[in-house]
Design a protein around this motif. Structure first.
Motif, PDB file in Angstrom:
ATOM      1  N   VAL A   1      -4.503   3.423  14.810  1.00 33.31           N
ATOM      2  CA  VAL A   1      -5.287   2.814  13.731  1.00 33.31           C
ATOM      3  C   VAL A   1      -6.779   2.855  14.044  1.00 33.31           C
ATOM      4  CG1 VAL A   1      -5.193   0.394  14.532  1.00 33.31           C
ATOM      5  CG2 VAL A   1      -5.289   0.907  12.069  1.00 33.31           C
ATOM      6  N   PHE A   2      -7.144   2.739  15.306  1.00 33.67           N
ATOM      7  CA  PHE A   2      -8.544   2.867  15.698  1.00 33.67           C
ATOM      8  C   PHE A   2      -9.055   4.266  15.358  1.00 33.67           C
ATOM      9  CE2 PHE A   2     -11.742   4.417  18.615  1.00 33.67           C
ATOM     10  CZ  PHE A   2     -12.680   3.402  18.642  1.00 33.67           C
ATOM     11  N   THR A   3      -8.280   5.282  15.732  1.00 35.47           N
ATOM     12  CA  THR A   3      -8.652   6.666  15.432  1.00 35.47           C
ATOM     13  C   THR A   3      -8.813   6.878  13.934  1.00 35.47           C
ATOM     14  OG1 THR A   3      -7.587   7.551  17.412  1.00 35.47           O
ATOM     15  CG2 THR A   3      -7.843   9.061  15.545  1.00 35.47           C
ATOM     16  N   ALA A   4      -7.864   6.363  13.164  1.00 38.51           N
ATOM     17  CA  ALA A   4      -7.907   6.524  11.712  1.00 38.51           C
ATOM     18  C   ALA A   4      -9.152   5.893  11.116  1.00 38.51           C
ATOM     19  CB  ALA A   4      -6.655   5.923  11.087  1.00 38.51           C
ATOM     20  N   ALA A   5      -9.474   4.674  11.562  1.00 46.64           N
ATOM     21  CA  ALA A   5     -10.652   3.970  11.035  1.00 46.64           C
ATOM     22  C   ALA A   5     -11.935   4.660  11.471  1.00 46.64           C
ATOM     23  CB  ALA A   5     -10.638   2.519  11.502  1.00 46.64           C
ATOM     24  N   TRP A   6     -12.009   5.072  12.713  1.00 44.77           N
ATOM     25  CA  TRP A   6     -13.209   5.719  13.255  1.00 44.77           C
ATOM     26  C   TRP A   6     -13.509   7.026  12.542  1.00 44.77           C
ATOM     27  CZ3 TRP A   6     -16.896   4.226  16.729  1.00 44.77           C
ATOM     28  CH2 TRP A   6     -17.720   5.207  17.256  1.00 44.77           C
TER      29      TRP A   6
ATOM     30  N   GLY B   1      11.065   6.302  17.897  1.00 43.62           N
ATOM     31  CA  GLY B   1      10.876   5.177  18.812  1.00 43.62           C
ATOM     32  C   GLY B   1       9.479   4.973  19.352  1.00 43.62           C
ATOM     33  N   ALA B   2       8.540   5.831  19.008  1.00 47.28           N
ATOM     34  CA  ALA B   2       7.165   5.637  19.467  1.00 47.28           C
ATOM     35  C   ALA B   2       6.583   4.391  18.819  1.00 47.28           C
ATOM     36  CB  ALA B   2       6.313   6.853  19.118  1.00 47.28           C
ATOM     37  N   ASP B   3       5.705   3.720  19.555  1.00 44.68           N
ATOM     38  CA  ASP B   3       5.083   2.482  19.090  1.00 44.68           C
ATOM     39  C   ASP B   3       3.763   2.802  18.391  1.00 44.68           C
ATOM     40  OD1 ASP B   3       4.003  -0.040  18.695  1.00 44.68           O
ATOM     41  OD2 ASP B   3       3.834  -0.520  20.834  1.00 44.68           O
ATOM     42  N   ILE B   4       3.674   2.499  17.094  1.00 48.02           N
ATOM     43  CA  ILE B   4       2.450   2.799  16.340  1.00 48.02           C
ATOM     44  C   ILE B   4       1.257   2.023  16.894  1.00 48.02           C
ATOM     45  CG2 ILE B   4       2.761   0.992  14.590  1.00 48.02           C
ATOM     46  CD1 ILE B   4       1.423   4.608  14.045  1.00 48.02           C
ATOM     47  N   ASN B   5       1.516   0.941  17.624  1.00 44.29           N
ATOM     48  CA  ASN B   5       0.437   0.146  18.209  1.00 44.29           C
ATOM     49  C   ASN B   5       0.134   0.516  19.670  1.00 44.29           C
ATOM     50  OD1 ASN B   5      -0.273  -1.712  16.012  1.00 44.29           O
ATOM     51  ND2 ASN B   5       1.844  -2.424  16.235  1.00 44.29           N
ATOM     52  N   PHE B   6       0.713   1.594  20.151  1.00 48.99           N
ATOM     53  CA  PHE B   6       0.447   2.026  21.519  1.00 48.99           C
ATOM     54  C   PHE B   6      -1.047   2.250  21.731  1.00 48.99           C
ATOM     55  CE2 PHE B   6      -0.412   5.789  24.231  1.00 48.99           C
ATOM     56  CZ  PHE B   6      -0.066   5.244  25.454  1.00 48.99           C
TER      57      PHE B   6
ATOM     58  N   HIS C   1      -0.486   1.588   8.460  1.00 50.73           N
ATOM     59  CA  HIS C   1      -0.216   0.300   7.824  1.00 50.73           C
ATOM     60  C   HIS C   1       1.256   0.185   7.428  1.00 50.73           C
ATOM     61  CE1 HIS C   1      -1.194  -3.408   5.839  1.00 50.73           C
ATOM     62  NE2 HIS C   1      -0.820  -2.955   4.648  1.00 50.73           N
ATOM     63  N   ARG C   2       1.810   1.232   6.843  1.00 49.18           N
ATOM     64  CA  ARG C   2       3.218   1.219   6.449  1.00 49.18           C
ATOM     65  C   ARG C   2       4.133   1.050   7.655  1.00 49.18           C
ATOM     66  NH1 ARG C   2       1.909   5.778   3.342  1.00 49.18           N
ATOM     67  NH2 ARG C   2       3.221   7.122   4.654  1.00 49.18           N
ATOM     68  N   MET C   3       3.674   1.531   8.806  1.00 52.13           N
ATOM     69  CA  MET C   3       4.503   1.470  10.004  1.00 52.13           C
ATOM     70  C   MET C   3       4.242   0.231  10.848  1.00 52.13           C
ATOM     71  SD  MET C   3       4.634   5.439  11.165  1.00 52.13           S
ATOM     72  CE  MET C   3       5.676   6.585  10.269  1.00 52.13           C
ATOM     73  N   GLY C   4       3.429  -0.678  10.320  1.00 57.02           N
ATOM     74  CA  GLY C   4       3.240  -1.963  10.996  1.00 57.02           C
ATOM     75  C   GLY C   4       2.115  -2.029  11.998  1.00 57.02           C
ATOM     76  N   ALA C   5       1.127  -1.178  11.866  1.00 57.33           N
ATOM     77  CA  ALA C   5      -0.004  -1.218  12.799  1.00 57.33           C
ATOM     78  C   ALA C   5      -0.780  -2.525  12.662  1.00 57.33           C
ATOM     79  CB  ALA C   5      -0.934  -0.042  12.544  1.00 57.33           C
TER      80      ALA C   5
END
Length: 215
Positions: free
Chosen positions: A41-46, A27-32, A57-61
């Motif tokens: 996604v910011f962390t991943a890109a950085w 239930g955690a929000d990938i866009n939190f 991306h697969r989880m809808g970020a």
């Protein structure tokens, strides 16, 4: 008690993909996004964590974020592979911040480190249609520099004149960047290059009109 969302973000920061996936399934929000603007996604890109980018991306970020835009910030951090991934997965290369007017080219050309990576990023962004003549909004503060730094209505070429290499400047010029474009103070890219004591090879690239020749 730490929320499920915060636990997920903490796992993303640590690069713990298994835990990220598990917590999202619970239930955690990938866009939190936390109060400081951090999100998965910011962390991943950085950090140029491509596996985490794929998972997000697969989880809808969401890829187009206003305050912590992953494309601009990956570019700022000189992460060519992150920028490439984001472009290939539909990130908006025409994005610019509403408050500052800065786009991904401005963010790329704000540091002198990782210069070969930055040259590649500029090439990629130009090919993807990022505006080479986009102006920033005069007087707004910018996160691209340290403290007490305010925008001057500059284009990416103005910044390249100060911080970029000859290849970056050439790429921008060949893509239609205007060397005669004035910032909000009436200064052109060659003015910026002159202030920053750039060498004659750089300054020659920025000559336009009746500006005195450089020997």
């Amino acid at each position: 008690m730490t929320s499920l969302n915060q636990l997920m973000l903490d796992a993303a920061v640590k690069g713990d993909l298994k835990t990220v996936e598990q917590l999202v399934s619970q239930g955690a929000d990938i866009n939190f996004t936390d109060p400081w603007g951090n999100c998965a996604v910011f962390t991943a890109a950085w950090e140029c964590n491509i596996e985490l980018l794929n998972l997000c991306h697969r989880m809808g970020a969401e890829l187009e974020l206003e305050d912590n835009n992953p494309l601009c910030n990956a570019a700022y951090n000189g992460q060519y592979e992150s920028v490439k991934w984001l472009v290939e997965h539909g990130a908006n290369t025409a994005f610019s911040f509403r408050k500052t007017g800065e786009n991904a080219l401005h963010y790329t050309i704000s540091k002198t480190s990782e210069i070969s990576q930055r040259t590649g990023i500029v090439r990629l962004l130009i090919k993807s249609g990022t505006d080479v003549n986009k102006k920033t909004i005069k007087g707004e503060s910018t996160l691209c520099f340290m403290r007490d730094a305010f925008l001057k209505g500059e284009t990416p070429l103005h910044r390249a004149a100060a911080y970029g290499n000859e290849d970056i400047i050439t790429l921008l010029l060949e893509a239609g960047a205007n060397p005669a474009e004035k910032d909000a103070n009436g200064d052109t890219p060659i003015s910026w290059g002159s202030w920053h004591l750039r060498n004659s090879a750089v300054l020659r690239l920025l000559l336009y009109g009746d500006v005195p020749r450089i020997g």
